[in-house]
Design a protein around this motif. Structure first.
Motif, mmCIF file in Angstrom:
data_model
loop_
_atom_site.group_PDB
_atom_site.id
_atom_site.type_symbol
_atom_site.label_atom_id
_atom_site.label_comp_id
_atom_site.label_asym_id
_atom_site.label_seq_id
_atom_site.Cartn_x
_atom_site.Cartn_y
_atom_site.Cartn_z
ATOM 1 N N ASN A 20 0.630 -1.264 0.085
ATOM 2 C CA ASN A 20 0.109 0.042 -0.044
ATOM 3 C C ASN A 20 1.009 1.396 0.059
ATOM 4 O O ASN A 20 0.307 2.240 -0.530
ATOM 5 C CB ASN A 20 -0.966 -0.104 1.333
ATOM 6 N N TYR A 21 2.100 1.288 0.368
ATOM 7 C CA TYR A 21 2.927 2.304 0.591
ATOM 8 C C TYR A 21 4.436 2.161 1.014
ATOM 9 O O TYR A 21 4.731 1.058 1.000
ATOM 10 C CB TYR A 21 2.530 3.265 1.858
ATOM 11 N N VAL A 22 5.389 3.440 0.701
ATOM 12 C CA VAL A 22 6.469 2.953 0.783
ATOM 13 C C VAL A 22 6.834 3.647 2.237
ATOM 14 O O VAL A 22 6.447 4.808 2.580
ATOM 15 C CB VAL A 22 7.528 3.675 -0.392
ATOM 16 N N ALA A 23 7.486 2.785 3.069
ATOM 17 C CA ALA A 23 7.859 3.433 4.420
ATOM 18 C C ALA A 23 9.015 3.996 4.585
ATOM 19 O O ALA A 23 10.079 3.354 4.004
ATOM 20 C CB ALA A 23 7.602 2.204 5.314
ATOM 21 N N TYR A 24 8.992 5.200 5.094
ATOM 22 C CA TYR A 24 10.645 5.670 5.209
ATOM 23 C C TYR A 24 10.697 5.927 6.828
ATOM 24 O O TYR A 24 10.107 6.623 7.495
ATOM 25 C CB TYR A 24 10.869 6.988 4.590
ATOM 26 N N TRP A 25 11.782 5.177 7.560
ATOM 27 C CA TRP A 25 12.246 5.431 8.980
ATOM 28 C C TRP A 25 13.106 6.219 8.983
ATOM 29 O O TRP A 25 14.258 6.416 8.761
ATOM 30 C CB TRP A 25 12.839 4.384 9.389
ATOM 31 N N MET A 26 12.707 7.708 9.280
ATOM 32 C CA MET A 26 13.408 8.601 9.527
ATOM 33 C C MET A 26 13.966 8.585 10.818
ATOM 34 O O MET A 26 13.252 8.522 11.908
ATOM 35 C CB MET A 26 12.603 10.171 9.335
ATOM 36 N N GLN A 27 15.436 8.875 10.901
ATOM 37 C CA GLN A 27 15.728 8.956 12.323
ATOM 38 C C GLN A 27 17.253 9.956 12.578
ATOM 39 O O GLN A 27 17.123 10.765 13.241
ATOM 40 C CB GLN A 27 16.242 7.597 12.618
ATOM 41 N N SER A 28 18.160 9.928 11.865
ATOM 42 C CA SER A 28 19.322 10.799 11.893
ATOM 43 C C SER A 28 19.312 11.927 10.769
ATOM 44 O O SER A 28 20.263 12.647 10.899
ATOM 45 C CB SER A 28 20.567 9.862 11.677
ATOM 46 N N ALA A 29 18.384 11.846 9.917
ATOM 47 C CA ALA A 29 18.347 12.925 9.065
ATOM 48 C C ALA A 29 16.888 13.537 9.233
ATOM 49 O O ALA A 29 16.014 13.445 8.557
ATOM 50 C CB ALA A 29 18.398 12.510 7.637
ATOM 51 N N GLN A 30 16.941 14.457 10.280
ATOM 52 C CA GLN A 30 15.640 14.844 10.576
ATOM 53 C C GLN A 30 15.365 16.430 9.891
ATOM 54 O O GLN A 30 15.361 17.596 10.532
ATOM 55 C CB GLN A 30 15.551 15.241 12.165
ATOM 56 N N ARG A 31 15.156 16.075 8.490
ATOM 57 C CA ARG A 31 14.895 17.305 7.775
ATOM 58 C C ARG A 31 14.457 16.976 6.156
ATOM 59 O O ARG A 31 14.202 15.787 6.048
ATOM 60 C CB ARG A 31 16.330 17.912 7.488
ATOM 61 N N LEU A 111 8.278 -1.589 0.759
ATOM 62 C CA LEU A 111 9.478 -1.575 1.265
ATOM 63 C C LEU A 111 9.772 -0.587 2.123
ATOM 64 O O LEU A 111 9.015 0.274 2.575
ATOM 65 C CB LEU A 111 10.578 -1.333 -0.069
ATOM 66 N N LEU A 112 11.143 -0.631 2.895
ATOM 67 C CA LEU A 112 11.265 0.125 4.023
ATOM 68 C C LEU A 112 12.928 0.818 3.582
ATOM 69 O O LEU A 112 13.708 0.218 3.180
ATOM 70 C CB LEU A 112 11.418 -0.449 5.380
ATOM 71 N N ILE A 113 12.777 2.122 3.851
ATOM 72 C CA ILE A 113 13.907 2.945 3.660
ATOM 73 C C ILE A 113 14.425 3.591 4.868
ATOM 74 O O ILE A 113 13.716 4.192 5.501
ATOM 75 C CB ILE A 113 13.592 3.897 2.414
ATOM 76 N N THR A 114 15.680 3.807 5.125
ATOM 77 C CA THR A 114 16.166 4.410 6.248
ATOM 78 C C THR A 114 17.655 5.214 5.996
ATOM 79 O O THR A 114 18.133 4.960 4.985
ATOM 80 C CB THR A 114 16.513 3.648 7.582
ATOM 81 N N GLU A 115 18.237 6.002 6.621
ATOM 82 C CA GLU A 115 19.543 6.562 6.553
ATOM 83 C C GLU A 115 20.523 5.464 6.909
ATOM 84 O O GLU A 115 20.389 4.523 8.068
ATOM 85 C CB GLU A 115 19.532 7.876 7.338
ATOM 86 N N LYS A 116 21.790 5.555 6.469
ATOM 87 C CA LYS A 116 22.841 4.660 7.056
ATOM 88 C C LYS A 116 23.194 5.138 8.241
ATOM 89 O O LYS A 116 23.198 5.909 8.562
ATOM 90 C CB LYS A 116 23.927 4.906 6.077
ATOM 91 N N ALA A 117 23.704 4.121 9.103
ATOM 92 C CA ALA A 117 23.957 4.329 10.528
ATOM 93 C C ALA A 117 25.356 3.909 10.797
ATOM 94 O O ALA A 117 26.238 3.321 9.987
ATOM 95 C CB ALA A 117 23.155 3.482 11.579
ATOM 96 N N TYR A 118 26.036 4.792 11.700
ATOM 97 C CA TYR A 118 27.536 4.438 11.851
ATOM 98 C C TYR A 118 27.817 4.149 13.486
ATOM 99 O O TYR A 118 28.586 3.427 13.461
ATOM 100 C CB TYR A 118 28.258 5.868 11.729
ATOM 101 N N LEU A 119 27.017 4.714 14.404
ATOM 102 C CA LEU A 119 27.157 4.410 15.767
ATOM 103 C C LEU A 119 26.723 3.013 16.007
ATOM 104 O O LEU A 119 25.562 2.637 15.400
ATOM 105 C CB LEU A 119 26.632 5.688 16.639
ATOM 106 N N LYS A 120 27.388 2.334 17.133
ATOM 107 C CA LYS A 120 26.867 1.048 17.436
ATOM 108 C C LYS A 120 25.581 0.940 17.544
ATOM 109 O O LYS A 120 24.778 0.018 17.167
ATOM 110 C CB LYS A 120 27.864 0.257 18.371
ATOM 111 N N ASN A 121 24.899 1.705 18.492
ATOM 112 C CA ASN A 121 23.527 1.473 19.164
ATOM 113 C C ASN A 121 22.437 1.797 17.776
ATOM 114 O O ASN A 121 21.453 0.912 17.562
ATOM 115 C CB ASN A 121 23.087 2.590 20.189
#
Length: 457
Positions: A20-31, A111-121
């Motif tokens: 039904n939709y494309v999901a974007y998990w916004m977390q470290s790019a709050q813009r 599908l799900l999209i998010t930003e690349k992460a760097y810190l371990k948590n």
């Protein structure tokens, strides 16, 4: 120009679901501005003629997050929500209780999209989600100018080893690109299950959260893209011409003050760089910090996941060995964490720097180097000193808990540096002292500046 494909990585084995939709998990790019992950999500949604489901997760137990961090972030999220709604983009803020929320969100997602992460948590968080969901999951590099793995496949030793690698490829990424927005702007209704996680009022949510201290920094830093853009414009108009000459003078305000906004992703490093290059003069020193030094710090935490652990796993061999050899040297002063936290030392300059951080949520960068060096000098063991410095910086700085700050604190202990003349306690690690501050700067003006901040509390 189009989004560079090397920014995109598929991180699970699942296929496109065509739901039904494309999901974007916004977390470290709050813009919205220069958000490659948002553009890629919109691009995929447009290909499927589906609306976009943008969501943000607030973790009440996020590691070392304090009241002031949430307050700053929430101000940006409130502004962002209005902006997304003006473009008819579905945006939901949820309370993160457990990983099952990803199942609920992706049940009807293509599908799900998010930003690349760097810190371990954050990497662990996204790996958990990838293992759980049954739809294709992509990460998009959007908080760096040059993708970390495109620059190097290993941890770099110092700025001089990464600089030539960045310079070789940066022109492929350092450009203004056309932001993509979703064409299908149909409104989406939440399932009853998801409504249980929905946060409708961020101010109320913050008021109900539990903190040992409630220190607000909004007098000094207002969260959100608009505030970040204003700081950037002021810096480019009034400061950058003298940045190389005056940035290290503690009582002056010639730094960009953009690091809190970069940490929360409220402004993009790429946007800052593009607008800086438009000045075409006096930009070299600033771009060295923004691109080479900052991306060296991301390289550090990405390839060395012990960045907040033992110095043995972090430092070059020469630095670890010399600190080890001198760890039992007699220290004239030996301070506890509580004394450091309360700025209760014999050193008026160090105390002023600690107070600046506690009051404003940001310490002058030159003073932060001095501050870290003195913690190494005054705490009985280098390992303990490193943990104290991280803990204090993460607790009080808006740009703490960031690759840049982990690398900056580690630098005080010899990371990304070279060996110097050997001395007590420091061994061959670079030394700083109060006499050096007084030779270079009018430190009485810095003390007066901090006294004024205290008086205005």
């Amino acid at each position: 120009m189009k989004l560079n494909e090397s920014r995109i990585e598929k991180i699970n084995e699942a296929d496109l679901n065509k739901a039904n939709y494309v999901a974007y998990w916004m977390q470290s790019a709050q813009r919205m501005s220069y958000n490659h992950a948002l553009s890629y999500a919109a691009q995929r949604a447009n290909q499927l003629n589906q609306p976009l489901f943008v969501f943000f997760l607030i973790d009440k137990n996020y590691p070392e997050a304090e009241y002031g961090h949430y307050e700053f972030m929430f101000a940006g999220l409130k502004e962002l929500k209005k902006e997304l709604e003006q473009h008819n983009i579905n945006f939901f803020i949820f309370s993160y209780e457990d990983v099952d929320i990803f199942k609920k969100i992706t049940e009807k997602a293509s599908l799900l999209i998010t930003e690349k992460a760097y810190l371990k948590n954050l990497r662990k968080w996204k790996t958990k989600a990838a293992d759980l969901i049954k739809v294709a999951f992509y990460t998009v590099e959007t908080n760096l100018i040059c993708p970390v793995e495109e620059v190097s496949e290993k941890e770099e030793y110092a700025a001089y080893t990464i600089r030539k690698k960045i310079n070789k490829i940066k022109d492929q990424y350092l450009y203004d690109y056309n932001q993509v927005l979703p064409e299908n702007t149909s409104g989406l209704k939440l399932s009853e299950e998801l409504k249980e996680y929905l946060i409708k009022d961020l101010d109320q949510y913050l008021a109900e959260m539990d903190f040992a201290e409630r220190i607000s920094y909004k007098k000094f830093f207002k969260g959100g893209y608009q505030a970040a853009e204003k700081k950037l414009n002021d810096f480019l108009a009034n400061k950058i011409a003298s940045y190389g000459e005056k940035r290290n003078i503690p009582h002056l305000d010639y730094q960009s003050d953009l690091s809190p906004y970069l940490h929360f992703g409220q402004i993009s490093a790429q946007e800052i760089a593009v607008k800086t290059l438009e000045k075409a003069e006096a930009t070299e020193d600033f771009l060295e910090e923004l691109i080479v030094r900052r991306e060296l710090s991301f390289n550090f935490v990405y390839y060395n996941q012990q960045y907040d652990g033992s110095l043995k796993d972090i430092l070059p061999d020469w630095a670890f060995e010399t600190l080890k050899e001198h760890s039992s040297d007699t220290r004239e002063y030996n301070y506890s964490y509580q004394q450091l936290k309360n700025a209760d030392t014999h050193d008026k300059y160090w105390n002023a720097a600690q107070k600046e951080m506690k009051i404003t949520a940001k310490m002058h960068n030159y003073m932060r180097m001095y501050w870290g060096k003195k913690i190494l000098e005054w705490v009985s063991e280098p390992e303990k000193a490193y943990q104290y410095a991280l803990k204090l910086n993460n607790k009080y700085s808006l740009d703490g808990r960031d690759p840049n700050s982990y690398a900056g604190v580690a630098w005080c202990f010899g990371k990304h540096d070279r060996a110097w003349q050997e001395r007590d306690i420091f061994g061959k690690v670079r030394y700083m002292n109060a006499n050096g501050l007084e030779r270079k700067f009018d430190m009485e003006k810095y003390l007066a500046k901090i006294e004024q901040l205290e008086a205005e509390l």
